[in-house]
Design an enzyme around this catalytic site. Structure first.
Site, mmCIF file in Angstrom:
data_model
loop_
_atom_site.group_PDB
_atom_site.id
_atom_site.type_symbol
_atom_site.label_atom_id
_atom_site.label_comp_id
_atom_site.label_asym_id
_atom_site.label_seq_id
_atom_site.Cartn_x
_atom_site.Cartn_y
_atom_site.Cartn_z
ATOM 1 N N ARG A 28 0.005 -6.628 -1.410
ATOM 2 C CA ARG A 28 -0.471 -5.299 -1.054
ATOM 3 C C ARG A 28 -0.680 -5.179 0.449
ATOM 4 O O ARG A 28 -1.033 -6.144 1.124
ATOM 5 C CB ARG A 28 -1.787 -4.980 -1.777
ATOM 6 C CG ARG A 28 -1.732 -5.148 -3.278
ATOM 7 C CD ARG A 28 -3.046 -4.695 -3.902
ATOM 8 N NE ARG A 28 -3.046 -4.904 -5.345
ATOM 9 C CZ ARG A 28 -3.770 -5.814 -5.967
ATOM 10 N NH1 ARG A 28 -4.571 -6.593 -5.279
ATOM 11 N NH2 ARG A 28 -3.718 -5.945 -7.278
ATOM 12 N N TYR A 48 -5.561 -12.533 -4.202
ATOM 13 C CA TYR A 48 -4.491 -12.276 -3.246
ATOM 14 C C TYR A 48 -5.013 -12.424 -1.824
ATOM 15 O O TYR A 48 -6.011 -11.808 -1.446
ATOM 16 C CB TYR A 48 -3.921 -10.873 -3.431
ATOM 17 C CG TYR A 48 -3.138 -10.701 -4.725
ATOM 18 C CD1 TYR A 48 -2.244 -11.676 -5.150
ATOM 19 C CD2 TYR A 48 -3.290 -9.561 -5.499
ATOM 20 C CE1 TYR A 48 -1.531 -11.526 -6.323
ATOM 21 C CE2 TYR A 48 -2.570 -9.390 -6.674
ATOM 22 C CZ TYR A 48 -1.698 -10.378 -7.087
ATOM 23 O OH TYR A 48 -0.988 -10.221 -8.253
ATOM 24 N N ASP A 95 -10.887 19.069 -27.609
ATOM 25 C CA ASP A 95 -10.171 18.809 -26.365
ATOM 26 C C ASP A 95 -10.671 19.770 -25.293
ATOM 27 O O ASP A 95 -10.534 20.990 -25.428
ATOM 28 C CB ASP A 95 -8.672 19.001 -26.605
ATOM 29 C CG ASP A 95 -7.819 18.564 -25.423
ATOM 30 O OD1 ASP A 95 -8.348 18.472 -24.297
ATOM 31 O OD2 ASP A 95 -6.613 18.331 -25.617
ATOM 32 N N ASN A 138 -5.168 16.919 -17.313
ATOM 33 C CA ASN A 138 -6.279 16.610 -18.222
ATOM 34 C C ASN A 138 -7.616 16.654 -17.497
ATOM 35 O O ASN A 138 -8.569 17.304 -17.947
ATOM 36 C CB ASN A 138 -6.056 15.225 -18.830
ATOM 37 C CG ASN A 138 -7.157 14.827 -19.794
ATOM 38 O OD1 ASN A 138 -7.177 15.249 -20.952
ATOM 39 N ND2 ASN A 138 -8.083 14.003 -19.340
ATOM 40 N N SER A 158 -4.856 7.105 -5.324
ATOM 41 C CA SER A 158 -4.053 7.188 -6.546
ATOM 42 C C SER A 158 -4.114 8.609 -7.082
ATOM 43 O O SER A 158 -4.975 9.400 -6.690
ATOM 44 C CB SER A 158 -4.574 6.210 -7.616
ATOM 45 O OG SER A 158 -5.731 6.739 -8.256
ATOM 46 N N TYR A 168 -4.984 9.407 -10.033
ATOM 47 C CA TYR A 168 -6.259 9.540 -10.740
ATOM 48 C C TYR A 168 -7.386 9.840 -9.768
ATOM 49 O O TYR A 168 -8.175 10.767 -9.963
ATOM 50 C CB TYR A 168 -6.593 8.269 -11.525
ATOM 51 C CG TYR A 168 -8.082 8.131 -11.738
ATOM 52 C CD1 TYR A 168 -8.760 9.008 -12.587
ATOM 53 C CD2 TYR A 168 -8.844 7.184 -11.043
ATOM 54 C CE1 TYR A 168 -10.147 8.930 -12.741
ATOM 55 C CE2 TYR A 168 -10.206 7.105 -11.198
ATOM 56 C CZ TYR A 168 -10.852 7.988 -12.051
ATOM 57 O OH TYR A 168 -12.216 7.923 -12.183
ATOM 58 N N HIS A 169 -7.520 9.026 -8.712
ATOM 59 C CA HIS A 169 -8.632 9.211 -7.788
ATOM 60 C C HIS A 169 -8.604 10.588 -7.131
ATOM 61 O O HIS A 169 -9.658 11.164 -6.829
ATOM 62 C CB HIS A 169 -8.625 8.100 -6.736
ATOM 63 C CG HIS A 169 -9.071 6.774 -7.255
ATOM 64 N ND1 HIS A 169 -8.196 5.772 -7.574
ATOM 65 C CD2 HIS A 169 -10.311 6.298 -7.544
ATOM 66 C CE1 HIS A 169 -8.867 4.718 -8.017
ATOM 67 N NE2 HIS A 169 -10.157 5.018 -8.026
ATOM 68 N N THR A 189 -16.126 9.237 -8.623
ATOM 69 C CA THR A 189 -15.826 7.835 -8.311
ATOM 70 C C THR A 189 -15.989 7.580 -6.824
ATOM 71 O O THR A 189 -15.733 8.462 -5.995
ATOM 72 C CB THR A 189 -14.384 7.468 -8.723
ATOM 73 O OG1 THR A 189 -14.047 6.163 -8.220
ATOM 74 C CG2 THR A 189 -13.369 8.454 -8.185
ATOM 75 N N ARG A 211 -11.032 -7.826 -16.141
ATOM 76 C CA ARG A 211 -9.734 -8.478 -16.330
ATOM 77 C C ARG A 211 -9.810 -9.952 -15.935
ATOM 78 O O ARG A 211 -9.285 -10.825 -16.635
ATOM 79 C CB ARG A 211 -8.668 -7.736 -15.520
ATOM 80 C CG ARG A 211 -7.241 -8.056 -15.932
ATOM 81 C CD ARG A 211 -6.255 -7.081 -15.319
ATOM 82 N NE ARG A 211 -6.223 -7.143 -13.863
ATOM 83 C CZ ARG A 211 -6.716 -6.216 -13.058
ATOM 84 N NH1 ARG A 211 -7.309 -5.145 -13.572
ATOM 85 N NH2 ARG A 211 -6.631 -6.335 -11.752
ATOM 86 N N ASN A 251 -12.240 13.692 -27.650
ATOM 87 C CA ASN A 251 -11.028 13.862 -28.460
ATOM 88 C C ASN A 251 -10.375 12.522 -28.787
ATOM 89 O O ASN A 251 -9.244 12.481 -29.278
ATOM 90 C CB ASN A 251 -10.033 14.785 -27.749
ATOM 91 C CG ASN A 251 -9.504 14.200 -26.443
ATOM 92 O OD1 ASN A 251 -10.008 13.185 -25.961
ATOM 93 N ND2 ASN A 251 -8.501 14.835 -25.857
ATOM 94 N N THR A 310 -6.772 -15.093 -10.103
ATOM 95 C CA THR A 310 -5.840 -14.973 -8.993
ATOM 96 C C THR A 310 -6.427 -14.109 -7.888
ATOM 97 O O THR A 310 -6.766 -12.949 -8.116
ATOM 98 C CB THR A 310 -4.508 -14.359 -9.470
ATOM 99 O OG1 THR A 310 -3.971 -15.175 -10.507
ATOM 100 C CG2 THR A 310 -3.522 -14.274 -8.327
ATOM 101 N N LYS A 320 -10.539 13.227 -9.029
ATOM 102 C CA LYS A 320 -11.975 13.239 -8.790
ATOM 103 C C LYS A 320 -12.298 13.853 -7.429
ATOM 104 O O LYS A 320 -13.366 14.459 -7.247
ATOM 105 C CB LYS A 320 -12.543 11.830 -8.910
ATOM 106 C CG LYS A 320 -12.468 11.273 -10.331
ATOM 107 C CD LYS A 320 -13.196 12.186 -11.310
ATOM 108 C CE LYS A 320 -13.238 11.642 -12.712
ATOM 109 N NZ LYS A 320 -14.004 12.509 -13.631
#
Length: 389
Positions: free
Chosen positions: A331, A258, A76, A120, A182, A184-185, A147, A244, A33, A256, A188
């Site tokens: 973190r 951490y 969709d 979704n 998260s 999102y995770h 994932t 990224r 979609n 960077t 899954k």
């Protein structure tokens, strides 16, 4: 009969569709979609590589790759009527389900996006599984890219799917507990549980492909023509860490790290990801060991600091002066976590790793240095910011 690819406009879905179509004479039906394009625009970013519209992609697949067995249906998957019609018309023998809102940071923005992500992703998968059951198509092989994030970061080697639980002297194999970090995770994790239930209740053969962090810009099929390229996101919300960092290097930013940065993350190249999914989609039913199988789609774990240093080294080959800088870690995480993941079953699918991290970076820098202006004009998207909508 056909093979159905959902999320076929996406980073993984599009090159997977090309690979499958190039290795079979069956009709390969694509559906999407185009939501990924809208989400990235919503956060004020763009794909670094140009993404052609679907008609142009299909035309290039015909003229450049000789593929005449691809067709596309826009729709969709959260709409049950659309899913039912899609299954009834095309009667897929295999579904490769790669459609999802795939970003953990996007799902963490606020409650609205967390709700959207969960609705979704979960609704789409449920519609497909119940659609197969109610259409009498429970022999259809259902392959989903979940994932490795469902595992979290335990301190022991992660098995391919199950875990052994012991209580009061008794032992049994149980599904690996959902330790996702998260919203999102967790979708899954729920999908994995729903697929297991669909197998138990409906008998649908399931391949739960737990995909690691994917890197790379090219596969064999995407190289011949710009219209065949897949997308490459580099912003905070949709750009994975390796992508990224690479884009930051091209824009002249330091990479960077951490803290110590010795914590390892699971990775797999785009080429190896596509090859594994195609192998499952085209697998003879007689070759499947079991009707519910979990694959850890990962070729190796790489530490954050090793990734940064490799990006700096490969960047020098493209005349980039890349600095690696360490900062205090904001973190709460183990900066030395080893992240051991078993992957024997997955490696049995692809035979051997086709592309190393260094080779993947060669492709990435070749693609990104040609589009330096696009990255620099959106360099403010490396960090979280105000959404455009």
């Amino acid at each position: 009969m056909s093979i159905l690819i959902t999320g076929a406009d996406g980073y993984v879905g599009w090159p997977t569709a090309l690979r499958i179509a190039s290795e079979t004479d069956e009709r390969v039906v694509l559906t999407d979609n185009f939501a990924r394009r809208r989400w990235v625009e919503e956060v004020g970013s763009v794909s670094a590589t140009p993404v052609s519209d679907m008609d142009e992609r299909l035309e290039a697949a015909r003229t450049e790759l000789g593929l005449s067995n691809l067709s596309f249906v826009e729709g969709d998957l959260t709409e049950r009527a659309f899913v039912d019609q899609l299954l009834a018309v095309h009667e897929p023998s295999t579904v490769v389900h790669a459609a999802a809102q795939p970003s953990a940071p996007y799902s963490q923005i606020n409650g609205e996006r967390a709700n959207y992500t969960q609705h979704n992703n979960l609704q789409s998968t449920r519609n497909l599984l119940w659609g197969l059951e109610e259409a009498g198509m429970t022999d259809t092989h259902f392959v989903e890219t979940t994932t490795t994030g469902v595992y979290g970061a335990p301190e022991f080697p992660i098995p391919e799917g199950g875990a052994t639980m012991e209580n009061d002297g008794e032992r049994d194999e149980v599904p690996f507990p959902a330790m996702a970090g998260s919203w999102y995770h967790l979708t899954k994790s729920h999908d994995a549980a729903n697929m297991r239930l669909a197998h138990k209740q409906f008998g649908i053969p399931i391949s739960d492909v737990r995909t690691a962090i994917v890197y790379g810009t090219e596969t064999e099929e995407t190289r011949p023509d710009d219209r065949l390229k897949t997308r490459f996101d580099f912003d905070y919300y949709f750009g994975t860490v390796g992508h990224r960092f690479s884009a930051q290097a091209v824009a002249g930013y330091p990479v960077t790290v951490y803290g110590k940065g010795e914590q390892r993350k699971p990775f797999v190249s785009l080429e190896d990801t596509v090859e594994g999914l195609a192998a499952l989609a085209l697998m003879d039913p007689a070759e499947r060991d079991d009707d519910h199988v979990v694959y850890n789609q990962v070729t190796r774990a790489i530490s954050i600091v090793e990734m940064a240093e490799t990006i700096a080294d490969v960047g020098e080959e493209f005349d980039l002066n890349v600095d690696v800088e360490h900062f205090e870690n904001p973190r709460d995480e183990d900066e030395t976590h080893e992240m051991e993941i078993e992957n024997e079953r997955y490696m049995g699918l692809i035979g051997s790793q086709a592309q190393s991290f260094e080779e993947g970076l060669q492709d990435i820098f070749e693609s990104l240095t040609a589009r330096e202006e696009t990255i620099k004009s959106h360099e403010d998207r490396f960090l979280p910011g105000v959404l455009t909508e």
